[in-house]
Design a protein around this motif. Sequence first.
Motif, PDB file in Angstrom:
ATOM      1  N   CYS A  30       0.841  -1.211   0.000  1.00  0.00           N
ATOM      2  CA  CYS A  30       0.000   0.000   0.000  1.00  0.00           C
ATOM      3  C   CYS A  30       0.871   1.254   0.000  1.00  0.00           C
ATOM      4  O   CYS A  30       0.558   2.228  -0.679  1.00  0.00           O
ATOM      5  N   GLN A  47       2.169   1.629  -3.482  1.00  0.00           N
ATOM      6  CA  GLN A  47       1.159   1.918  -4.510  1.00  0.00           C
ATOM      7  C   GLN A  47       0.489   3.276  -4.320  1.00  0.00           C
ATOM      8  O   GLN A  47       0.105   3.911  -5.292  1.00  0.00           O
ATOM      9  N   HIS A  48       0.285   3.689  -3.085  1.00  0.00           N
ATOM     10  CA  HIS A  48      -0.579   4.849  -2.862  1.00  0.00           C
ATOM     11  C   HIS A  48       0.097   6.091  -2.305  1.00  0.00           C
ATOM     12  O   HIS A  48      -0.516   7.149  -2.297  1.00  0.00           O
ATOM     13  N   SER A  49       1.315   5.979  -1.821  1.00  0.00           N
ATOM     14  CA  SER A  49       1.891   7.145  -1.145  1.00  0.00           C
ATOM     15  C   SER A  49       2.097   8.322  -2.092  1.00  0.00           C
ATOM     16  O   SER A  49       1.829   9.471  -1.730  1.00  0.00           O
ATOM     17  N   ALA A  98       0.423   9.022  -4.861  1.00  0.00           N
ATOM     18  CA  ALA A  98      -0.878   9.595  -5.228  1.00  0.00           C
ATOM     19  C   ALA A  98      -1.467  10.389  -4.068  1.00  0.00           C
ATOM     20  O   ALA A  98      -2.035  11.469  -4.267  1.00  0.00           O
ATOM     21  N   LEU A  99      -1.300   9.883  -2.865  1.00  0.00           N
ATOM     22  CA  LEU A  99      -1.804  10.617  -1.692  1.00  0.00           C
ATOM     23  C   LEU A  99      -1.075  11.948  -1.536  1.00  0.00           C
ATOM     24  O   LEU A  99      -1.679  12.964  -1.199  1.00  0.00           O
ATOM     25  N   LYS A 112      -6.979   1.731   0.055  1.00  0.00           N
ATOM     26  CA  LYS A 112      -6.863   2.966  -0.731  1.00  0.00           C
ATOM     27  C   LYS A 112      -7.949   3.971  -0.321  1.00  0.00           C
ATOM     28  O   LYS A 112      -7.654   5.140  -0.054  1.00  0.00           O
ATOM     29  N   GLU A 143      -7.577   9.666  -9.353  1.00  0.00           N
ATOM     30  CA  GLU A 143      -7.471   8.424  -8.584  1.00  0.00           C
ATOM     31  C   GLU A 143      -8.406   7.328  -9.057  1.00  0.00           C
ATOM     32  O   GLU A 143      -8.280   6.177  -8.637  1.00  0.00           O
TER      33      GLU A 143
END
Lengths: 352, 179
Positions: free
Chosen positions: B9, B12-14, B16-17, B55, B123
């Motif tokens: 996670c 994959q998401h840091s 975009a966050l 997510k 997103e």
Amino acid sequence: MKLTTENVEAFLLLYAENELDAATRAEVEAFLAENPSYKELLADYDPAFRLPEPPAPAYPRKSALLRTAVIPMWVRWAGSAAAVLLLLAGTFAVWHQVGRHGDALDGNSSLVAVVSEPKDTIQRSGTGVGQEYPVSQEQIQTAPMASETMRNRQNLSARNVGTKQKKGGVIIKNESSETLLAEAVQPMEPVRYVQSKKDVETVEKANTVRLMESVRQSDAAQSVERLEMPSAEQMVAAEPVKNTMAVEHSGNSVKDPSENHSANIQGMKQPVQYVMVYSFEADSVPATPEEEASFGERLPVPENVRTFGKFAGKLFARTMVERYPQANEKLVNVYEKAEMFAKPLASNFLKK
Amino acid sequence: MNTKEYNNCVKQHSDALYRFAIQYISDTAAAEDVVQDSFVQLWQQCDRLTQEEAKAYLFTVTRNQLVSIYRHEEVRRRYAESLPENDRHESGYRQMEMQDVLRKTLSRIPEVQKEVLLLRDWEGFAYKEIAEITQLSEQQVMVYLFRARTAMRKHLEAEGYHFKASSLTKKQSKDEIDN
């Protein structure tokens, strides 16, 4: 959802994006015919438009967010408990045997030694570690006392009736066969990043909790119907898995979950299935945060390690609590939690 | 969710966050803190969340933090605007790259529209997921998305950009063509 002037834009969005069914589309078109001003609103909407997506800037603290699996405290405690209890067990066994026969260690050729690799806690295939060798009386007599070398390493036997320490290992005499049930290495404090050779050794010790299966692969083991083999994921999800144990694997990972084995363990009616699990090796320990960042690709080591921790630590906690009612109250708690996995082994062990 | 899934996670998401966060607050260090706090919260909830749920959870907690911070920033911004003109820093919009143009134009649409637009277009969340993250109804999400896209397209065109084939390009001015 009924079309009103309040929510017409929601319908216009779905209409423009072609996400409406035929009936609703017709409803929207009728609404637009009645309310021409909304046609302009629809005309302003470009269904091809999406907010341009700039490349996401790399989050600068990513490596700090990653978690390194650590061995839970209770596993460390269980390892310590196992070590202490087995020392007691070994002492008791020697005392018991000497008291009963008086000649348990008198040079009988049935004595066997289990040789552990000196200073290297990683078992490597082909080194002979875990195999059993006849030991001369001379070797036995020159061996140090158990307390000198059993602090961090314990050899566990289901039916050892006479034990004496040999450098780097434990000599075990069995009544009927040459069986070493397990070897545990006590976990130590983990090191986050490797900075020195000492760190490497510490990490090896910290992260290596192994169950050394050295039961002779007998023909009988092959002939008995094999138990269903769980995948590594299932082991993690449903640990401890009944009749299944984790065995340290000197390679890099569980290469093939179907690569399963069974072995006769004394005290067990059925052969015990075991799976090779990943164990840390010195060169696999992340040296930098960047290396650690890629570390997440590995298999979930701690879960597998935990399986073993539950097995070994609690099995012997239970055994010793039953044998010594005055044992520490904490051991009782461990014993209770260990029931699922340890009970059949422990009860059979006690019957012997 | 186990450690490996949690680490996945992060990977994959840091980013975009972080991108999401810096659209709200100009202070990148504060945006980094917000993302970090979000992952700390995710780690604490690992036992009850699956990797698939992570997510939406991350964007929800990030968004909640950003809303709180944004309110404080808004107060500061109003104070700065009340200062005499020569006390403010030059923006240098002429030199802005696309990201700056986007930031500028996004700042012109209401926060709630911006939120919905980013969650949808950047997103890829479904309307329902956006509704859960922003605590709006699905219908409201669609209304805001419609308004946001319409407004953003107009703002970008007013800045001299046009949108074609999924990319934003700068229109040449008449002077530039003549030269």
